[in-house]
Design a protein around this motif. Sequence first.
Motif, PDB file in Angstrom:
ATOM      1  N   GLU A 254      -9.796  -0.561 -10.985  1.00  0.00           N
ATOM      2  CA  GLU A 254     -10.188   0.702 -10.357  1.00  0.00           C
ATOM      3  C   GLU A 254     -10.502   0.503  -8.877  1.00  0.00           C
ATOM      4  O   GLU A 254     -10.224   1.370  -8.048  1.00  0.00           O
ATOM      5  CB  GLU A 254     -11.415   1.280 -11.078  1.00  0.00           C
ATOM      6  CG  GLU A 254     -11.115   1.834 -12.459  1.00  0.00           C
ATOM      7  CD  GLU A 254     -10.066   2.940 -12.439  1.00  0.00           C
ATOM      8  OE1 GLU A 254     -10.134   3.800 -11.540  1.00  0.00           O
ATOM      9  OE2 GLU A 254      -9.174   2.921 -13.302  1.00  0.00           O
TER      10      GLU A 254
ATOM     11  N   LEU B   1      -9.121  -1.653  -6.719  1.00  0.00           N
ATOM     12  CA  LEU B   1      -7.905  -1.726  -5.928  1.00  0.00           C
ATOM     13  C   LEU B   1      -7.195  -0.381  -5.862  1.00  0.00           C
ATOM     14  O   LEU B   1      -6.563  -0.044  -4.864  1.00  0.00           O
ATOM     15  CB  LEU B   1      -6.967  -2.801  -6.506  1.00  0.00           C
ATOM     16  CG  LEU B   1      -7.381  -4.242  -6.211  1.00  0.00           C
ATOM     17  CD1 LEU B   1      -6.465  -5.216  -6.933  1.00  0.00           C
ATOM     18  CD2 LEU B   1      -7.357  -4.520  -4.717  1.00  0.00           C
ATOM     19  N   LYS B   2      -7.299   0.411  -6.928  1.00  0.00           N
ATOM     20  CA  LYS B   2      -6.722   1.757  -6.901  1.00  0.00           C
ATOM     21  C   LYS B   2      -7.383   2.588  -5.805  1.00  0.00           C
ATOM     22  O   LYS B   2      -6.719   3.312  -5.055  1.00  0.00           O
ATOM     23  CB  LYS B   2      -6.904   2.429  -8.258  1.00  0.00           C
ATOM     24  CG  LYS B   2      -5.956   1.942  -9.340  1.00  0.00           C
ATOM     25  CD  LYS B   2      -6.225   2.661 -10.647  1.00  0.00           C
ATOM     26  CE  LYS B   2      -5.306   2.112 -11.753  1.00  0.00           C
ATOM     27  NZ  LYS B   2      -5.604   2.749 -13.060  1.00  0.00           N
TER      28      LYS B   2
ATOM     29  N   LYS C 266      -6.139   1.544  -2.366  1.00  0.00           N
ATOM     30  CA  LYS C 266      -4.822   2.102  -2.053  1.00  0.00           C
ATOM     31  C   LYS C 266      -4.923   3.580  -1.725  1.00  0.00           C
ATOM     32  O   LYS C 266      -4.299   4.066  -0.784  1.00  0.00           O
ATOM     33  CB  LYS C 266      -3.849   1.889  -3.214  1.00  0.00           C
ATOM     34  CG  LYS C 266      -2.496   2.560  -2.950  1.00  0.00           C
ATOM     35  CD  LYS C 266      -1.372   2.020  -3.760  1.00  0.00           C
ATOM     36  CE  LYS C 266      -0.072   2.679  -3.343  1.00  0.00           C
ATOM     37  NZ  LYS C 266       1.112   2.086  -3.955  1.00  0.00           N
ATOM     38  N   GLN C 267      -5.698   4.317  -2.486  1.00  0.00           N
ATOM     39  CA  GLN C 267      -5.847   5.753  -2.230  1.00  0.00           C
ATOM     40  C   GLN C 267      -6.429   5.998  -0.842  1.00  0.00           C
ATOM     41  O   GLN C 267      -5.987   6.890  -0.121  1.00  0.00           O
ATOM     42  CB  GLN C 267      -6.760   6.365  -3.306  1.00  0.00           C
ATOM     43  CG  GLN C 267      -6.097   6.457  -4.676  1.00  0.00           C
ATOM     44  CD  GLN C 267      -7.089   6.801  -5.773  1.00  0.00           C
ATOM     45  OE1 GLN C 267      -8.288   6.956  -5.516  1.00  0.00           O
ATOM     46  NE2 GLN C 267      -6.593   6.913  -7.007  1.00  0.00           N
TER      47      GLN C 267
ATOM     48  N   PHE D  25       0.808  -1.219   0.000  1.00  0.00           N
ATOM     49  CA  PHE D  25       0.000   0.000   0.000  1.00  0.00           C
ATOM     50  C   PHE D  25       0.845   1.273   0.000  1.00  0.00           C
ATOM     51  O   PHE D  25       0.373   2.330  -0.417  1.00  0.00           O
ATOM     52  CB  PHE D  25      -0.949  -0.002   1.196  1.00  0.00           C
ATOM     53  CG  PHE D  25      -2.066  -0.990   1.055  1.00  0.00           C
ATOM     54  CD1 PHE D  25      -3.125  -0.758   0.193  1.00  0.00           C
ATOM     55  CD2 PHE D  25      -2.054  -2.176   1.770  1.00  0.00           C
ATOM     56  CE1 PHE D  25      -4.158  -1.670   0.050  1.00  0.00           C
ATOM     57  CE2 PHE D  25      -3.081  -3.104   1.636  1.00  0.00           C
ATOM     58  CZ  PHE D  25      -4.140  -2.846   0.766  1.00  0.00           C
TER      59      PHE D  25
ATOM     60  N   PHE E 163      -2.462  -2.753  -8.792  1.00  0.00           N
ATOM     61  CA  PHE E 163      -3.660  -1.919  -8.751  1.00  0.00           C
ATOM     62  C   PHE E 163      -4.199  -1.648 -10.152  1.00  0.00           C
ATOM     63  O   PHE E 163      -4.572  -0.527 -10.493  1.00  0.00           O
ATOM     64  CB  PHE E 163      -3.353  -0.609  -8.019  1.00  0.00           C
ATOM     65  CG  PHE E 163      -2.876  -0.838  -6.611  1.00  0.00           C
ATOM     66  CD1 PHE E 163      -3.767  -1.195  -5.610  1.00  0.00           C
ATOM     67  CD2 PHE E 163      -1.534  -0.750  -6.289  1.00  0.00           C
ATOM     68  CE1 PHE E 163      -3.333  -1.430  -4.317  1.00  0.00           C
ATOM     69  CE2 PHE E 163      -1.086  -0.982  -5.004  1.00  0.00           C
ATOM     70  CZ  PHE E 163      -1.991  -1.330  -4.005  1.00  0.00           C
TER      71      PHE E 163
ATOM     72  N   ASN F 247       2.876  -1.000  -8.797  1.00  0.00           N
ATOM     73  CA  ASN F 247       1.556  -0.388  -8.639  1.00  0.00           C
ATOM     74  C   ASN F 247       0.668  -0.629  -9.846  1.00  0.00           C
ATOM     75  O   ASN F 247      -0.531  -0.894  -9.714  1.00  0.00           O
ATOM     76  CB  ASN F 247       1.704   1.117  -8.389  1.00  0.00           C
ATOM     77  CG  ASN F 247       2.214   1.413  -6.989  1.00  0.00           C
ATOM     78  OD1 ASN F 247       1.946   0.661  -6.057  1.00  0.00           O
ATOM     79  ND2 ASN F 247       2.953   2.495  -6.837  1.00  0.00           N
TER      80      ASN F 247
END
Length: 255
Positions: free
Chosen positions: A241, A243-244, A247-248, A226, A238, A234
Amino acid sequence: MIQLKSICKSFEGRTVLEDISFTFENGKTNLIIGQSGSGKTVLMKCIVGLHTPEKGEILYDNRNFLTMGKKETKALRKEMGMIFQSAALFDSLSVLENVMFPLDMFSNDTYRERVKRAQFCLDRVNLIDAQNKYPGEISGGMQKRVAIARAIALNPQYLFCDEPNSGLDPKTSLVIDELIHDITEEFNMTTIINTHDMNSVMGIGDSILYIYQGHKEWEGTKDDVFTATNERLNNFIFASELLKKVKQEENKNNK
């Protein structure tokens, strides 16, 4: 523990693995991840002896696999368990007989002792009630659990899993992941898993090796993922979308 030191492998002049060093630790689920063609399958085959690297060392608890004679190699193979991408069960054998197969091949125990050990392994994966069924009579997830029981029948020190969740639905995949993780800790094995499954990475990635075009690109844990700044990692981890966004959100919480 399995240590790789500067492993290099090529085929017909084309370099597939270059200078890969990594330590796979006892009692942890060690994952090898990477895109198709990255070299992770070749690396796994080198570790188990199906390919021979041109350079480097593969140390099984400080024993160099690449310099062993036939007798030493045979003894080491008895310390290995394998879970294949397909369960690779024998259709003509019952579930119990499948689990007993490595015991029949390599154990000096009596028949009663072999049956007892096989039943213990089936009970450990919650399949003792299916011992008299045949592979064609049970589900794909149950077949993978039989494969796990067979893999631990000889009480191995090292467990190798090639895409163990292949062909399984997400819920069953989680069951298999948790089972492999629990057994790894329980028996303090060195477990190495080749996987494309990002749920496995996030769920049981105690130690992760990411390979990109035959090179070690990154290493860390599921928690390190993360906060990783490696762009290739990344992009690989990720890609979706969802998983992105995960992480965000994680990054926001850590600020």
